[in-house]
Design an enzyme around this catalytic site. Structure first.
Site, PDB file in Angstrom:
ATOM      1  N   GLY A 195       2.251   2.359  10.773  1.00  0.00           N
ATOM      2  CA  GLY A 195       3.154   3.498  10.658  1.00  0.00           C
ATOM      3  C   GLY A 195       3.817   3.912  11.958  1.00  0.00           C
ATOM      4  N   HIS A 198      -9.401   0.734   4.849  1.00  0.00           N
ATOM      5  CA  HIS A 198      -8.076   0.921   5.448  1.00  0.00           C
ATOM      6  C   HIS A 198      -8.209   1.871   6.638  1.00  0.00           C
ATOM      7  CE1 HIS A 198      -4.005   2.466   5.990  1.00  0.00           C
ATOM      8  NE2 HIS A 198      -3.611   1.291   5.515  1.00  0.00           N
ATOM      9  N   LYS A 217       0.077   4.213  -0.231  1.00  0.00           N
ATOM     10  CA  LYS A 217      -0.585   5.405   0.322  1.00  0.00           C
ATOM     11  C   LYS A 217      -0.397   6.563  -0.676  1.00  0.00           C
ATOM     12  CE  LYS A 217       0.614   3.638   4.844  1.00  0.00           C
ATOM     13  NZ  LYS A 217       0.216   3.731   6.226  1.00  0.00           N
ATOM     14  N   GLU A 260      -6.631   4.382   7.604  1.00  0.00           N
ATOM     15  CA  GLU A 260      -6.577   5.825   7.322  1.00  0.00           C
ATOM     16  C   GLU A 260      -7.879   6.310   6.697  1.00  0.00           C
ATOM     17  OE1 GLU A 260      -2.851   5.590   5.248  1.00  0.00           O
ATOM     18  OE2 GLU A 260      -1.942   5.048   7.166  1.00  0.00           O
ATOM     19  N   ASN A 301       0.868  -1.185   0.000  1.00  0.00           N
ATOM     20  CA  ASN A 301       0.000   0.000   0.000  1.00  0.00           C
ATOM     21  C   ASN A 301       0.903   1.233   0.000  1.00  0.00           C
ATOM     22  OD1 ASN A 301      -1.867   2.003   0.387  1.00  0.00           O
ATOM     23  ND2 ASN A 301      -2.175   1.568   2.570  1.00  0.00           N
ATOM     24  N   SER A 339       3.383  -1.940  10.408  1.00  0.00           N
ATOM     25  CA  SER A 339       4.828  -1.832  10.624  1.00  0.00           C
ATOM     26  C   SER A 339       5.588  -3.099  10.227  1.00  0.00           C
ATOM     27  CB  SER A 339       5.131  -1.432  12.072  1.00  0.00           C
ATOM     28  OG  SER A 339       4.651  -0.129  12.323  1.00  0.00           O
ATOM     29  N   GLU A 353      -5.315  -5.178  10.522  1.00  0.00           N
ATOM     30  CA  GLU A 353      -4.330  -4.111  10.681  1.00  0.00           C
ATOM     31  C   GLU A 353      -4.644  -3.327  11.952  1.00  0.00           C
ATOM     32  OE1 GLU A 353      -2.198  -2.912   6.866  1.00  0.00           O
ATOM     33  OE2 GLU A 353      -4.043  -1.775   6.934  1.00  0.00           O
TER      34      GLU A 353
HETATM   35  C1  PEP Z   1      -0.718   0.142   5.760  1.00  0.00           C
HETATM   36  O1  PEP Z   1      -0.715   1.263   5.266  1.00  0.00           O
HETATM   37  O2  PEP Z   1      -1.597  -0.670   5.438  1.00  0.00           O
HETATM   38  C2  PEP Z   1       0.302  -0.198   6.725  1.00  0.00           C
HETATM   39  C3  PEP Z   1       0.251  -1.354   7.307  1.00  0.00           C
HETATM   40  O3  PEP Z   1       1.275   0.752   6.948  1.00  0.00           O
HETATM   41  P1  PEP Z   1       2.707   0.490   7.641  1.00  0.00           P
HETATM   42  O4  PEP Z   1       3.263  -0.774   7.037  1.00  0.00           O
HETATM   43  O5  PEP Z   1       3.506   1.705   7.292  1.00  0.00           O
HETATM   44  O6  PEP Z   1       2.480   0.320   9.101  1.00  0.00           O
END
Ligand code: PEP
Length: 249
Positions: free
Chosen positions: A174, A96, A11, A98, A9, A213, A168
């Protein structure tokens, strides 16, 4: 044996020029014949670049990070499922963290988006996950179960639908705070058993990914857990060099 799904992803990173550079580098070092499926979710403006670059690779799919549930109409700035498909998407990311926490997306809207994707014959990946506050209050299982049930509630003929789940935890996205393989597996087990109640043994074919992460160092350990069918990766997927390591974990 499971066929892992490794999803990137990006983003709001990698416009068309950077996406082309990324795909050239990635494809040059990632030969076909893998035992896994890679999905790249670029920003919508880079979707065609990614889809075109991967067009000869059945093991690499392009996805879109968000869709609107309507097919067309007066929704300035939005993109519909049929349009995403026309631009080369095979998969839609829905719910997601976000989208839920920055843009206020609700379970009801997620349900409409899953439905729209399915009707457009696109696979979808529904994301669920708890905040740290909800985790500390012991609400994780109840919350992810609700997000799962409500998110899938509008999809017609769910048993035949092409979809995946991504667990998630919001606190892990993040932040550098990766869930342990054991903690993630426990929630994957809850999701799997809930899915079994909904669609019977078809549930065993639905990939459940972990995200939060994940990086080049911890990816292999997470993927080794039998309950974790794949990884959804944000920050560490933006550069081809680290994504290459994760995709081969
Ligand atoms: C994501 O955006 O789905 C995600 C898991 O971000 P990160 O790997 O940066 O934590």
């Amino acid at each position: 044996m499971k066929r892992p799904v490794l999803a990137a992803n990006w983003k709001m990173n990698n416009g068309p020029t950077a996406a082309k550079t990324f795909m050239d580098a990635f494809l040059a070092s990632y030969p076909p014949g893998n035992d896994r499926t890679v999905i790249i979710f670029p920003p919508a403006v880079s979707l065609t670049t990614v889809a075109t670059a991967a067009s000869s690779r059945a093991d690499i799919l392009a996805g879109i990070q968000n869709i609107h549930w309507a097919e067309k109409g007066a929704f300035t700035g939005e993109i519909s499922a049929p349009m995403a498909k026309d631009a080369g998407a095979a998969v839609v990311l829905v719910g997601h963290s976000e989208r839920r926490h920055v843009f206020g997306e609700t379970d009801a809207q997620c349900a409409q988006k899953c439905c729209a994707a399915s009707k457009a014959k696109l696979a979808f990946m529904l994301c669920v996950g708890e905040t740290m506050q909800q985790r500390e209050a012991g609400e994780t299982e109840r919350l992810v179960t609700r997000q799962l049930r409500e998110g899938l509630s509008e999809t017609p003929n769910l048993i035949a639908a092409d979809f995946m789940l991504a667990y998630e935890p919001v606190w892990a996205i993040g932040t550098g705070l990766t869930a342990s393989a054991g903690d993630a597996s426990a929630i994957h087990t809850v999701l799997r058993s809930e899915l079994r109640e909904m669609i019977g043994t078809r549930a065993d074919e639905i990939p459940i990914l972990y995200g939060g992460s994940v990086n080049a160092t911890n990816a292999a350990g997470l993927l080794a857990a039998p309950e974790i069918d794949g990884l959804l990766v944000g920050g560490a997927s933006v550069e081809a060099s680290s994504w290459l390591i994760i995709a081969q974990s």
